[in-house]
Design a protein around this motif. Structure first.
Motif, mmCIF file in Angstrom:
data_model
loop_
_atom_site.group_PDB
_atom_site.id
_atom_site.type_symbol
_atom_site.label_atom_id
_atom_site.label_comp_id
_atom_site.label_asym_id
_atom_site.label_seq_id
_atom_site.Cartn_x
_atom_site.Cartn_y
_atom_site.Cartn_z
ATOM 1 N N GLU A 21 46.272 43.876 -36.734
ATOM 2 C CA GLU A 21 45.707 43.047 -35.674
ATOM 3 C C GLU A 21 46.693 42.897 -34.516
ATOM 4 O O GLU A 21 46.313 42.964 -33.350
ATOM 5 N N ARG A 22 47.962 42.726 -34.829
ATOM 6 C CA ARG A 22 48.988 42.627 -33.779
ATOM 7 C C ARG A 22 49.140 43.950 -33.036
ATOM 8 O O ARG A 22 49.292 43.972 -31.817
ATOM 9 N N VAL A 23 49.092 45.058 -33.759
ATOM 10 C CA VAL A 23 49.178 46.371 -33.117
ATOM 11 C C VAL A 23 47.982 46.571 -32.193
ATOM 12 O O VAL A 23 48.128 47.026 -31.051
ATOM 13 N N GLU A 24 46.803 46.219 -32.649
ATOM 14 C CA GLU A 24 45.595 46.374 -31.841
ATOM 15 C C GLU A 24 45.654 45.502 -30.589
ATOM 16 O O GLU A 24 45.258 45.938 -29.503
ATOM 17 N N ALA A 25 46.168 44.295 -30.695
ATOM 18 C CA ALA A 25 46.278 43.410 -29.534
ATOM 19 C C ALA A 25 47.211 44.009 -28.486
ATOM 20 O O ALA A 25 46.926 43.945 -27.282
ATOM 21 N N ARG A 26 48.319 44.601 -28.901
ATOM 22 C CA ARG A 26 49.236 45.238 -27.949
ATOM 23 C C ARG A 26 48.591 46.452 -27.300
ATOM 24 O O ARG A 26 48.749 46.691 -26.106
ATOM 25 N N LEU A 27 47.880 47.248 -28.066
ATOM 26 C CA LEU A 27 47.229 48.437 -27.527
ATOM 27 C C LEU A 27 46.113 48.076 -26.551
ATOM 28 O O LEU A 27 45.851 48.808 -25.604
ATOM 29 N N ARG A 28 45.474 46.961 -26.767
ATOM 30 C CA ARG A 28 44.399 46.531 -25.885
ATOM 31 C C ARG A 28 44.918 46.300 -24.469
ATOM 32 O O ARG A 28 44.238 46.561 -23.493
ATOM 33 N N HIS A 29 46.156 45.816 -24.340
ATOM 34 C CA HIS A 29 46.731 45.554 -23.024
ATOM 35 C C HIS A 29 47.249 46.824 -22.367
ATOM 36 O O HIS A 29 47.309 46.904 -21.149
ATOM 37 N N VAL A 30 47.644 47.803 -23.148
ATOM 38 C CA VAL A 30 48.223 49.038 -22.618
ATOM 39 C C VAL A 30 47.152 50.071 -22.288
ATOM 40 O O VAL A 30 47.311 50.853 -21.356
ATOM 41 N N ALA A 31 46.067 50.064 -23.013
ATOM 42 C CA ALA A 31 45.058 51.104 -22.880
ATOM 43 C C ALA A 31 44.361 51.047 -21.524
ATOM 44 O O ALA A 31 44.238 50.004 -20.901
ATOM 45 N N VAL A 32 43.898 52.188 -21.071
ATOM 46 C CA VAL A 32 43.153 52.306 -19.823
ATOM 47 C C VAL A 32 41.704 51.913 -20.105
ATOM 48 O O VAL A 32 41.097 52.376 -21.070
ATOM 49 N N GLN A 33 41.161 51.071 -19.256
ATOM 50 C CA GLN A 33 39.785 50.616 -19.421
ATOM 51 C C GLN A 33 38.806 51.688 -18.949
ATOM 52 O O GLN A 33 39.076 52.433 -18.011
ATOM 53 N N GLU A 34 37.651 51.746 -19.579
ATOM 54 C CA GLU A 34 36.640 52.757 -19.258
ATOM 55 C C GLU A 34 36.161 52.631 -17.814
ATOM 56 O O GLU A 34 36.007 53.627 -17.111
ATOM 57 N N ASN A 35 35.956 51.408 -17.338
ATOM 58 C CA ASN A 35 35.470 51.229 -15.970
ATOM 59 C C ASN A 35 36.507 51.672 -14.936
ATOM 60 O O ASN A 35 36.157 52.140 -13.855
ATOM 61 N N GLU A 36 37.804 51.567 -15.266
ATOM 62 C CA GLU A 36 38.851 52.045 -14.365
ATOM 63 C C GLU A 36 38.789 53.565 -14.221
ATOM 64 O O GLU A 36 38.934 54.097 -13.120
ATOM 65 N N VAL A 37 38.564 54.253 -15.316
ATOM 66 C CA VAL A 37 38.487 55.715 -15.288
ATOM 67 C C VAL A 37 37.245 56.164 -14.511
ATOM 68 O O VAL A 37 37.318 57.075 -13.689
ATOM 69 N N GLU A 38 36.118 55.497 -14.732
ATOM 70 C CA GLU A 38 34.902 55.849 -14.002
ATOM 71 C C GLU A 38 35.084 55.653 -12.500
ATOM 72 O O GLU A 38 34.717 56.504 -11.700
ATOM 73 N N GLU A 39 35.672 54.528 -12.119
ATOM 74 C CA GLU A 39 35.912 54.250 -10.705
ATOM 75 C C GLU A 39 36.881 55.276 -10.108
ATOM 76 O O GLU A 39 36.685 55.746 -8.991
ATOM 77 N N PHE A 40 37.903 55.627 -10.867
ATOM 78 C CA PHE A 40 38.857 56.626 -10.406
ATOM 79 C C PHE A 40 38.171 57.960 -10.170
ATOM 80 O O PHE A 40 38.363 58.603 -9.140
ATOM 81 N N LEU A 41 37.353 58.401 -11.107
ATOM 82 C CA LEU A 41 36.693 59.697 -10.983
ATOM 83 C C LEU A 41 35.705 59.724 -9.823
ATOM 84 O O LEU A 41 35.477 60.776 -9.226
#
Length: 86
Positions: A21-41
C-alpha cells in the motif's frame, strides 16, 4: 508447530499488504496521469515530440507543462543526445 504457522502466515500477509500500500501510494504521485498524456498528444509541438522520442515522456511532459505555464520552455536549452555529432 502448526500453531506458529497459523499465527505467522496471516501476520506476514498483513505486513506485505501494508508495505505494498505504501509503495502504491508513492507510485501514484510519480506516475503520469492518462489525461496528461492525452492532452500532450493533442497539443504537442515538434520540439516536445522530439523530447518524447529522445528522452521519454518525463522530459516531454516537462517541456509541455513549462510552455503552458507561460512560455518558459522556450528559454530552456535543449538537451543534447550522445553521438549526434554536434
Amino acid at each position: 508447530m502448526t500453531a506458529w504457522l497459523v499465527l505467522v502466515v496471516p501476520l506476514l500477509i498483513m505486513f506485505f499488504a501494508l508495505f505494498m500500500e505504501r509503495v502504491e501510494a508513492r507510485l501514484r504521485h510519480v506516475a503520469v496521469q492518462e489525461n496528461e498524456v492525452e492532452e500532450f498528444l493533442e497539443q504537442a509541438r515538434p520540439d516536445e515530440v522530439r523530447a518524447l522520442y529522445g528522452h521519454g515522456i518525463g522530459r516531454a511532459l516537462e517541456l509541455f507543462r513549462l510552455r503552458r505555464l507561460g512560455g518558459r520552455a522556450a528559454r530552456l536549452r535543449p538537451r543534447r543526445t550522445r553521438g549526434n555529432g554536434s
